[in-house]
Design a protein around this motif. Sequence first.
Motif, PDB file in Angstrom:
ATOM      1  N   PRO A  81      69.821  74.954  53.565  1.00 38.81           N
ATOM      2  CA  PRO A  81      69.511  76.176  52.457  1.00 38.81           C
ATOM      3  C   PRO A  81      69.856  77.447  52.933  1.00 38.81           C
ATOM      4  O   PRO A  81      69.565  77.893  54.136  1.00 38.81           O
ATOM      5  N   ARG A  82      70.003  78.351  51.926  1.00 35.91           N
ATOM      6  CA  ARG A  82      70.317  79.760  52.238  1.00 35.91           C
ATOM      7  C   ARG A  82      68.747  80.371  52.333  1.00 35.91           C
ATOM      8  O   ARG A  82      67.836  79.812  51.956  1.00 35.91           O
ATOM      9  N   ARG A  83      68.728  81.547  52.749  1.00 34.19           N
ATOM     10  CA  ARG A  83      67.370  82.538  52.772  1.00 34.19           C
ATOM     11  C   ARG A  83      66.470  81.822  53.432  1.00 34.19           C
ATOM     12  O   ARG A  83      65.071  81.867  53.316  1.00 34.19           O
ATOM     13  N   TYR A  84      66.721  81.283  54.670  1.00 30.57           N
ATOM     14  CA  TYR A  84      65.946  80.454  55.353  1.00 30.57           C
ATOM     15  C   TYR A  84      65.661  81.101  56.918  1.00 30.57           C
ATOM     16  O   TYR A  84      66.565  81.538  57.541  1.00 30.57           O
ATOM     17  N   TYR A  85      64.436  81.554  57.004  1.00 31.47           N
ATOM     18  CA  TYR A  85      63.959  82.287  58.184  1.00 31.47           C
ATOM     19  C   TYR A  85      64.104  81.245  59.527  1.00 31.47           C
ATOM     20  O   TYR A  85      64.551  81.723  60.429  1.00 31.47           O
ATOM     21  N   ASP A  86      63.837  80.164  59.270  1.00 29.74           N
ATOM     22  CA  ASP A  86      63.695  78.840  60.344  1.00 29.74           C
ATOM     23  C   ASP A  86      64.313  77.756  59.801  1.00 29.74           C
ATOM     24  O   ASP A  86      64.689  77.478  58.398  1.00 29.74           O
ATOM     25  N   GLU A 142      65.098  77.262  46.511  1.00 33.22           N
ATOM     26  CA  GLU A 142      64.907  78.184  45.697  1.00 33.22           C
ATOM     27  C   GLU A 142      63.864  79.256  46.369  1.00 33.22           C
ATOM     28  O   GLU A 142      62.708  78.699  46.449  1.00 33.22           O
ATOM     29  N   TYR A 143      64.258  80.563  46.724  1.00 32.07           N
ATOM     30  CA  TYR A 143      63.662  81.073  47.602  1.00 32.07           C
ATOM     31  C   TYR A 143      62.157  81.678  47.238  1.00 32.07           C
ATOM     32  O   TYR A 143      62.108  81.952  45.779  1.00 32.07           O
ATOM     33  N   CYS A 144      61.315  81.400  47.848  1.00 33.23           N
ATOM     34  CA  CYS A 144      59.962  81.419  47.255  1.00 33.23           C
ATOM     35  C   CYS A 144      58.807  82.116  48.185  1.00 33.23           C
ATOM     36  O   CYS A 144      57.740  81.897  48.070  1.00 33.23           O
ATOM     37  N   GLY A 145      59.573  82.877  49.004  1.00 32.75           N
ATOM     38  CA  GLY A 145      58.671  83.962  49.797  1.00 32.75           C
ATOM     39  C   GLY A 145      58.302  83.590  51.150  1.00 32.75           C
ATOM     40  O   GLY A 145      59.196  82.799  51.833  1.00 32.75           O
ATOM     41  N   LEU A 146      57.132  84.061  51.777  1.00 32.45           N
ATOM     42  CA  LEU A 146      57.193  83.984  53.163  1.00 32.45           C
ATOM     43  C   LEU A 146      57.318  82.651  53.756  1.00 32.45           C
ATOM     44  O   LEU A 146      57.915  82.613  54.743  1.00 32.45           O
ATOM     45  N   GLY A 147      56.740  81.436  53.307  1.00 30.11           N
ATOM     46  CA  GLY A 147      57.119  80.300  53.829  1.00 30.11           C
ATOM     47  C   GLY A 147      58.085  79.411  53.279  1.00 30.11           C
ATOM     48  O   GLY A 147      57.967  78.227  53.683  1.00 30.11           O
ATOM     49  N   HIS A 148      58.989  80.098  52.655  1.00 25.29           N
ATOM     50  CA  HIS A 148      60.185  79.361  52.053  1.00 25.29           C
ATOM     51  C   HIS A 148      60.780  78.208  52.824  1.00 25.29           C
ATOM     52  O   HIS A 148      60.893  76.984  52.741  1.00 25.29           O
ATOM     53  N   SER A 149      61.109  78.490  54.140  1.00 24.23           N
ATOM     54  CA  SER A 149      61.913  77.765  54.899  1.00 24.23           C
ATOM     55  C   SER A 149      61.013  76.869  55.763  1.00 24.23           C
ATOM     56  O   SER A 149      61.387  75.949  56.552  1.00 24.23           O
ATOM     57  N   ALA A 180      68.579  80.958  66.914  1.00 25.87           N
ATOM     58  CA  ALA A 180      67.820  79.659  67.437  1.00 25.87           C
ATOM     59  C   ALA A 180      66.719  79.582  66.211  1.00 25.87           C
ATOM     60  O   ALA A 180      66.272  80.567  65.569  1.00 25.87           O
ATOM     61  N   PRO A 181      66.439  78.373  66.286  1.00 28.44           N
ATOM     62  CA  PRO A 181      65.212  77.864  65.183  1.00 28.44           C
ATOM     63  C   PRO A 181      63.989  78.616  65.764  1.00 28.44           C
ATOM     64  O   PRO A 181      63.923  79.260  66.880  1.00 28.44           O
ATOM     65  N   GLY A 182      63.014  78.941  64.892  1.00 31.37           N
ATOM     66  CA  GLY A 182      61.630  79.815  65.085  1.00 31.37           C
ATOM     67  C   GLY A 182      61.771  81.250  65.289  1.00 31.37           C
ATOM     68  O   GLY A 182      63.155  81.571  65.005  1.00 31.37           O
TER      69      GLY A 182
END
Lengths: 540, 405
Positions: free
Chosen positions: A450-455, B173-180, A59-61
Amino acid sequence: MSESTTYTGFWQESPRPGILGWLLSTDHKRIGIMYLTCIISLFIVGAILGLAIRLELIAPGETIMGAQTYNATFTVHGIIMIFMFLIPSIPAAFGNLLLPIQIGARDVSFPKLNLLSWYCYIVGAILAIIAIFSGGGAPDTGWTFYVPFSTQTTTNVNLAAFAAFMLGFSSILTGINFVTTIHRLRCEGMTWGRLPLFVWTLYATAWIQVLATPMIGITLVLVILERVFGAGLFDAARGGDPILFQHLFWIYSHPAVYIMILPGMGVISEIIPTFARKPLFGYWAMAFSSLGIAFAGSLVWAHHMYASGMSDFAVLIFSFLTFIVAIPSAIKVFNWISTLYKGSIEMAPPMLYALAFIFNFAIGGLGGLALGAAASDIHLHDTYFVVGHFHYVMFGGGGFALFAAMHYWLPKFTGRMYNHKVAVIGWALLFVGFNVTYMTMQAVGVAGMPRRYYDYLPEFTTLNQVATAGSWVMGLGLLIMFVNLWRGMCSGRRVGKNPWGATTLEWEVPSPPPLENFGEEDPVVTKGPYNFKGVVADEY
Amino acid sequence: MNPLTNPTAQAVDEVLIYIFGFSLILLLGITAVTIYFVIRYRRSKNPEPTSDVAHSFWLEAVWTLLPTIIVLTMFWYGWVNYVGLREVPEGALEVKATARMWSWQFEYPDGRRDNKLTVPVGTPVKVTLVSVDVLHSFFAPAFRIKRDMVPGMETYVWFTATEAGTYDIFCTEYCGLGHSDMITTIEALNEEEYAEWSKPAAPSGEPRGLIVINEQGCTGCHSLDGSEGIAPSLFQLAGQTRRIVVNGQTKEITVDEDYLKRAIRDPESEMVEGYDPMMPPYDSATVSDADLQAVIDYLLDKETEPAGPDAKQLLEENGCLGCHSNDGSIIVGPSFKGIGQRQVTVERDGKKVTLQVDAAYLRRALLDPNGEIVEGFAPMMPAADYLPEADIDTLVEHLLQQTGD
């Protein structure tokens, strides 16, 4: 069965008793088993981290972890799976177990160096684990260590990079050993044209290991120098160039993809003839396509960098070379399938994994075409399409090939067989879960995530949930597979020399093979590797 | 994928469809043949192989050549359409995008800054991409465009919005904590809306400090309402105490003007305990002294004087820096460094006079530059007499403060 029921081959025969008999052993089979144990243990850790990533993305967040933990999780997942699982998996584990026997040798050329390479691996793995729990915390750079972020973050990048450096050394030593062994220790009659294809792929792989791995070692040392002493090589403010790092990194890390997949192709080239009872179609095309992939694959690194800011002319050259490397891969797929033609096909568990490999690898390879073409890559680059794509190649290819190898050869090295029905159930779950997970990832990438997205934005939610559900099916499949193999290896029915009716040399020695593999007399080879006339499978 | 009508998306989609189409046909073919073989030649039906053919020159030649031709067409198609993504059409509107951890700033030709990219429908837009800290990447999926933003380097993308609407921009381009969280939007406006938007902004009721905070993307990490984020909140700072780490030592301070100045100009020297040193420093080229004061006054809840003209901006906007350096070097005219306390020898009405620089001299030098020419320089400076009186005052005051240190 000719052996007595208490026979355990190299498991018991050792100059030293107990644990030291393993830790100080120079027997290629014992070293292979030690590698396999470590590799599978680390794979399980990496897989759990992968499942955690998927769960976070349901889920988002925030779901189960914060952003910093998430970034560290995908970084450690990548470092474990690539440097500690995929790169050593088939070459170091099954290469060690099989290479000497398949060419009729009693061990590798440099047995002590072989043990040293295992120690480099273990030290690297331990350092990497220390890096997670010490200093400024687990590294959060992604496995690619891109500068300038990797030179600025306060997490424990120095130790993690040094760990990867050590793991690289292990890989180089194994490569040197294999090249020398294949050149020098083939038994009488084992001409180059009679080498099993697994040996050919190990040979091609070993050259990449020797020639390309020093690049990553140097590059990671430069990152450490940049962090500790402020060397400035990658710092634009002081005349350095961040894009230089990407070139140096991919000069190794793209060929490394072929370290991960080529030996897998070798495994498949062994399994398919056995279960079709036919010689492999196009032996020389298969052998030379392995060398071709190793060579051409060393010239395509900058296809990871079309959007990096490098010149458009470089994009032209690297896109062209990338498509050239597709050709030998296509030849391999066609040859495997032609081998099935008019064969006598048995769908035993190793064969199921081999066919799944071909399917997954075909999707991974075809997806690679869209990434190799300059225009379409601009959209797909650094999206989830890439994540799906490389899992298709690395896990669907390299991982499935390792599982195929385990189902094919573990009975040889333990002398016991696993339960086939349970193996088929595990395979089916793994195959379905795998495709649901990664095909969905490819779709969400085409949609723009995009990849490497936490959210992520709400519009990507449904596809992410499907991928996460797929990961659970896949996890269950893995669990069933590992438990079934473990039980089989400990207490399965005993098997004879040749349970599959296969033709390469390892099937002519007892299961498990004895110390030094062959009895008093060295073997003499008089025919090609896949001559099934008169070969009968032992009952078990 | 929705069918998109903009030129960059069409160029990419043509290639994608071509390659995905071929791939699907190949995959289905391979899979169907495999399944057919596996069923047709299963061991229960075919207990022994019925052929032992192990190679065929012609067959292998065909399936080497055919894929070669197919992939080369893919390569060429991909390349040709890629070139289209790189060639910016003439007459493109130019916008500069600056990326930093973890916010976007767009600067328009008229000097206005915003954290969204507002463009007119139907006009090509060239976005020049720069980064001030680590790698970032500008990705607008609806336009199929992407380019990394590299410190020390200028890259670009271009696109034309063919339909009004809001389109996502992601950092890829991955840039750390606030990337997303580094997400903003392209606002494509039709003609009337765009004309309305591009009118000089009416003085808004917002205090200058808040405007600067929004322009610079501070709220990407710092909340204004007290909620916890990647960085400490900026809510009601006046009189608060903070535990900060200086050179590895923790101490407690009260938030005041001096502290805030240091925290913005040189954030890494004093970090609030528990936070990572991630914030980029904002030098006076990015946030002028006057704007810095406005931000601090806003954060400390003080009334801010309406910001007067900013001297550094005036020097830059009026092209003074093209001839006069700030660092002591001679470009064409004398440097501004140390001008505030300099003695100069000038030629006035054919006579050499040595005098001390003061406000009156500077005013003459601005309004009638060729009346007194500094020894060794040519009389070529245009008079700045078109500037309003307030701007001249600001410049004179600023130049007098240039003491040379």
